[in-house]
Design a protein around this motif. Sequence first.
Motif, mmCIF file in Angstrom:
data_model
loop_
_atom_site.group_PDB
_atom_site.id
_atom_site.type_symbol
_atom_site.label_atom_id
_atom_site.label_comp_id
_atom_site.label_asym_id
_atom_site.label_seq_id
_atom_site.Cartn_x
_atom_site.Cartn_y
_atom_site.Cartn_z
ATOM 1 N N LYS A 94 0.826 -1.218 0.000
ATOM 2 C CA LYS A 94 0.000 0.000 0.000
ATOM 3 C C LYS A 94 0.853 1.258 0.000
ATOM 4 C CE LYS A 94 -4.136 -1.973 2.094
ATOM 5 N NZ LYS A 94 -4.969 -2.073 3.294
ATOM 6 N N ALA A 95 1.905 1.282 0.789
ATOM 7 C CA ALA A 95 2.764 2.463 0.869
ATOM 8 C C ALA A 95 3.480 2.716 -0.455
ATOM 9 C CB ALA A 95 3.783 2.306 2.006
ATOM 10 N N VAL A 96 3.987 1.664 -1.079
ATOM 11 C CA VAL A 96 4.696 1.826 -2.352
ATOM 12 C C VAL A 96 3.736 2.288 -3.437
ATOM 13 C CG1 VAL A 96 5.964 0.608 -4.178
ATOM 14 C CG2 VAL A 96 6.559 0.240 -1.770
ATOM 15 N N ILE A 97 2.553 1.684 -3.510
ATOM 16 C CA ILE A 97 1.570 2.102 -4.512
ATOM 17 C C ILE A 97 1.202 3.566 -4.312
ATOM 18 C CG2 ILE A 97 -0.818 1.807 -5.284
ATOM 19 C CD1 ILE A 97 -0.455 -1.230 -4.773
ATOM 20 N N ALA A 98 0.930 3.955 -3.071
ATOM 21 C CA ALA A 98 0.523 5.334 -2.768
ATOM 22 C C ALA A 98 1.619 6.350 -3.071
ATOM 23 C CB ALA A 98 0.095 5.435 -1.302
ATOM 24 N N SER A 99 2.866 5.909 -3.005
ATOM 25 C CA SER A 99 3.988 6.840 -3.190
ATOM 26 C C SER A 99 4.140 7.334 -4.625
ATOM 27 C CB SER A 99 5.300 6.174 -2.768
ATOM 28 O OG SER A 99 5.709 5.224 -3.757
ATOM 29 N N GLY A 100 3.694 6.509 -5.569
ATOM 30 C CA GLY A 100 3.849 6.888 -6.972
ATOM 31 C C GLY A 100 5.217 6.591 -7.554
ATOM 32 N N ILE A 101 6.126 5.954 -6.796
ATOM 33 C CA ILE A 101 7.443 5.639 -7.366
ATOM 34 C C ILE A 101 7.279 4.587 -8.462
ATOM 35 C CG2 ILE A 101 8.746 6.321 -5.311
ATOM 36 C CD1 ILE A 101 9.065 3.346 -4.627
ATOM 37 N N GLY A 102 8.248 4.515 -9.356
ATOM 38 C CA GLY A 102 8.133 3.705 -10.559
ATOM 39 C C GLY A 102 8.477 2.252 -10.428
ATOM 40 N N TYR A 103 7.695 1.487 -9.689
ATOM 41 C CA TYR A 103 7.920 0.048 -9.607
ATOM 42 C C TYR A 103 7.402 -0.617 -10.884
ATOM 43 C CZ TYR A 103 2.956 -0.165 -8.394
ATOM 44 O OH TYR A 103 1.589 -0.029 -8.404
ATOM 45 N N ASP A 104 7.999 -1.725 -11.250
ATOM 46 C CA ASP A 104 7.498 -2.491 -12.377
ATOM 47 C C ASP A 104 6.420 -3.452 -11.894
ATOM 48 O OD1 ASP A 104 7.780 -3.023 -15.273
ATOM 49 O OD2 ASP A 104 8.253 -5.051 -14.580
ATOM 50 N N GLN A 105 6.754 -4.249 -10.891
ATOM 51 C CA GLN A 105 5.784 -5.134 -10.243
ATOM 52 C C GLN A 105 5.943 -5.022 -8.738
ATOM 53 O OE1 GLN A 105 6.511 -9.212 -11.563
ATOM 54 N NE2 GLN A 105 4.532 -9.193 -12.582
ATOM 55 N N ILE A 106 4.822 -5.132 -8.060
ATOM 56 C CA ILE A 106 4.838 -5.307 -6.613
ATOM 57 C C ILE A 106 3.824 -6.409 -6.319
ATOM 58 C CG2 ILE A 106 3.163 -3.470 -6.101
ATOM 59 C CD1 ILE A 106 5.053 -2.911 -3.587
ATOM 60 N N ILE A 107 4.268 -7.400 -5.570
ATOM 61 C CA ILE A 107 3.420 -8.564 -5.324
ATOM 62 C C ILE A 107 3.445 -8.904 -3.834
ATOM 63 C CG2 ILE A 107 2.933 -10.968 -5.915
ATOM 64 C CD1 ILE A 107 4.695 -10.567 -8.438
ATOM 65 N N ARG A 108 2.268 -8.957 -3.247
ATOM 66 C CA ARG A 108 2.149 -9.464 -1.871
ATOM 67 C C ARG A 108 2.110 -10.986 -1.987
ATOM 68 N NH1 ARG A 108 -3.315 -8.555 0.879
ATOM 69 N NH2 ARG A 108 -3.633 -10.704 0.230
ATOM 70 N N GLU A 109 3.182 -11.634 -1.532
ATOM 71 C CA GLU A 109 3.293 -13.077 -1.702
ATOM 72 C C GLU A 109 3.045 -13.808 -0.386
ATOM 73 O OE1 GLU A 109 6.150 -14.826 -4.342
ATOM 74 O OE2 GLU A 109 6.766 -12.839 -5.046
ATOM 75 N N PHE A 110 1.965 -14.583 -0.383
ATOM 76 C CA PHE A 110 1.625 -15.467 0.736
ATOM 77 C C PHE A 110 1.581 -14.739 2.084
ATOM 78 C CE2 PHE A 110 3.507 -17.985 -2.641
ATOM 79 C CZ PHE A 110 2.494 -18.905 -2.866
ATOM 80 N N ASP A 111 1.347 -13.421 2.054
ATOM 81 C CA ASP A 111 1.313 -12.609 3.282
ATOM 82 C C ASP A 111 2.575 -12.762 4.112
ATOM 83 O OD1 ASP A 111 -1.115 -11.252 3.000
ATOM 84 O OD2 ASP A 111 -2.255 -12.958 3.764
ATOM 85 N N ARG A 112 3.695 -13.131 3.441
ATOM 86 C CA ARG A 112 4.955 -13.327 4.165
ATOM 87 C C ARG A 112 6.040 -12.371 3.706
ATOM 88 N NH1 ARG A 112 6.829 -18.998 4.053
ATOM 89 N NH2 ARG A 112 8.091 -18.304 5.802
ATOM 90 N N TRP A 113 6.024 -11.960 2.456
ATOM 91 C CA TRP A 113 7.032 -11.045 1.936
ATOM 92 C C TRP A 113 6.445 -10.265 0.767
ATOM 93 C CZ3 TRP A 113 7.432 -16.338 1.110
ATOM 94 C CH2 TRP A 113 7.362 -16.771 -0.211
ATOM 95 N N THR A 114 7.191 -9.277 0.318
ATOM 96 C CA THR A 114 6.793 -8.447 -0.811
ATOM 97 C C THR A 114 7.827 -8.595 -1.911
ATOM 98 O OG1 THR A 114 5.844 -6.835 0.732
ATOM 99 C CG2 THR A 114 6.221 -6.089 -1.533
ATOM 100 N N HIS A 115 7.354 -8.953 -3.088
ATOM 101 C CA HIS A 115 8.203 -8.990 -4.286
ATOM 102 C C HIS A 115 8.102 -7.604 -4.920
ATOM 103 C CE1 HIS A 115 9.565 -10.590 -8.282
ATOM 104 N NE2 HIS A 115 8.787 -9.609 -8.704
#
Length: 142
Positions: A94-115
């Motif tokens: 949520k923080a990365v999406i809200a920031s507007g920075i230029g990520y290619d992919q962001i994935i919440r994986e298994f509620d254990r880590w963020t890709h």
Amino acid sequence: MNLSEHFTFEELTHTDHREFDNIPNVEETENLTRLAGFLEQVKEVLGGKPIMVNSAFRSEAVNNAVGSRNTSQHRIGCAADIRVPGMTPDEVVKAVIASGIGYDQIIREFDRWTHISVPNTKDMTPRRQALIIDKQGTRVYA
């Protein structure tokens, strides 16, 4: 060797599969340097919290050992799986999406880590693709 202020070559190439070579080539190292710079932006977005890198670059052998596809951005040094102490993966996404920075992919994986990844080449436009991967499968982050 530092690739950026807070991220080293060693942590972005670390693997628990020490039986395999996990040394990137020149192009993959350049991608890791771009990724490290991007992780600095993520760190800033998250208020300077520490970012723990579970996995970044993966050689073909390491990638196969963890059961990932050869098309994974980890294979070319453009992706990292991260944990942030004191934050859930959902809060990171949520923080990365809200920031507007230029990520290619962001994935919440298994509620254990963020890709999180940068585009495969420096001249590509970030896709800003947000997904969830868990036992239910892969779907758009909403």
